[in-house]
Design a protein around this motif. Structure first.
Motif, PDB file in Angstrom:
ATOM      1  N   ASP A  56       0.809  -1.216   0.000  1.00 52.91           N
ATOM      2  CA  ASP A  56       0.000   0.000   0.000  1.00 52.91           C
ATOM      3  C   ASP A  56       0.844   1.270   0.000  1.00 52.91           C
ATOM      4  O   ASP A  56       0.338   2.365  -0.219  1.00 52.91           O
ATOM      5  N   LEU A  57       2.153   1.138   0.238  1.00 53.24           N
ATOM      6  CA  LEU A  57       3.052   2.293   0.241  1.00 53.24           C
ATOM      7  C   LEU A  57       3.753   2.509  -1.090  1.00 53.24           C
ATOM      8  O   LEU A  57       4.467   3.490  -1.261  1.00 53.24           O
ATOM      9  N   ILE A  58       3.559   1.595  -2.021  1.00 54.64           N
ATOM     10  CA  ILE A  58       4.199   1.727  -3.325  1.00 54.64           C
ATOM     11  C   ILE A  58       3.367   2.630  -4.214  1.00 54.64           C
ATOM     12  O   ILE A  58       2.151   2.468  -4.336  1.00 54.64           O
ATOM     13  N   THR A  59       4.033   3.595  -4.792  1.00 51.45           N
ATOM     14  CA  THR A  59       3.406   4.466  -5.775  1.00 51.45           C
ATOM     15  C   THR A  59       4.017   4.147  -7.124  1.00 51.45           C
ATOM     16  O   THR A  59       5.234   4.009  -7.242  1.00 51.45           O
ATOM     17  N   GLU A  60       3.173   4.002  -8.110  1.00 50.63           N
ATOM     18  CA  GLU A  60       3.649   3.783  -9.473  1.00 50.63           C
ATOM     19  C   GLU A  60       3.270   4.994 -10.310  1.00 50.63           C
ATOM     20  O   GLU A  60       2.227   5.603 -10.096  1.00 50.63           O
ATOM     21  N   TYR A  61       4.161   5.322 -11.218  1.00 49.20           N
ATOM     22  CA  TYR A  61       3.824   6.388 -12.152  1.00 49.20           C
ATOM     23  C   TYR A  61       4.354   6.026 -13.525  1.00 49.20           C
ATOM     24  O   TYR A  61       5.333   5.286 -13.662  1.00 49.20           O
ATOM     25  N   LYS A  62       3.686   6.533 -14.531  1.00 52.47           N
ATOM     26  CA  LYS A  62       4.077   6.269 -15.912  1.00 52.47           C
ATOM     27  C   LYS A  62       5.169   7.271 -16.270  1.00 52.47           C
ATOM     28  O   LYS A  62       4.904   8.453 -16.464  1.00 52.47           O
ATOM     29  N   SER A  63       6.416   6.777 -16.324  1.00 56.27           N
ATOM     30  CA  SER A  63       7.557   7.657 -16.549  1.00 56.27           C
ATOM     31  C   SER A  63       7.799   7.943 -18.026  1.00 56.27           C
ATOM     32  O   SER A  63       8.531   8.870 -18.361  1.00 56.27           O
TER      33      SER A  63
END
Length: 137
Positions: A56-63
């Protein structure tokens, strides 16, 4: 089994199976994400990557149009990248591994994009881009 975690220790993961080829990536996106001249990445089967805690602490973003990066939202540690064209694999960042198995560093990728202030001084193969074909040296 190899264990890894973020800097604050709130995200923990395990890698089962071999770590596989390690490449030093010099693309501008990896440089920004690592805060350094390059990142050390290993491509592993996604099924061999298991989050033990802190999902729940992982953030993903489209780089980019081709990749998504995952990092700890508390300490900012880069954890992995997913390449859209390779859904069955994940690229883990070696800096988070506690006791990495012997790894096989196979070369430098995206060297055309490397930082001007960094000189590659080893004898590893170098590729203009990311997909190894014919090395520069």
């Amino acid at each position: 089994m190899t264990r890894g975690e973020c800097s604050c220790g709130r995200v923990e993961y395990q890698v089962s199976g071999p770590i596989g080829e390690v490449r030093y990536c010099h693309c501008s996106s990896c440089r920004r994400a690592s805060g350094s001249a390059f990142s050390a990445n290993a491509r592993i089967a996604a099924e061999n990557f298991n989050l033990v805690r802190g999902q729940d602490l992982i953030t993903e973003y489209k780089s980019s149009a081709h990749a998504t990066r995952g990092f700890c939202s508390v300490c900012g540690s880069p954890l992995y990248a997913r390449v859209i064209d390779e859904p069955d694999h994940i690229r883990i960042r070696l800096g988070g591994l506690e006791d990495p198995q012997s790894v096989n560093v196979t070369g430098h990728v995206w060297v055309d994009d490397k930082a001007d202030w960094f000189d590659i001084e080893d004898d590893l193969p170098q590729w203009h881009e990311g997909a190894p074909g014919v090395p520069l040296k």
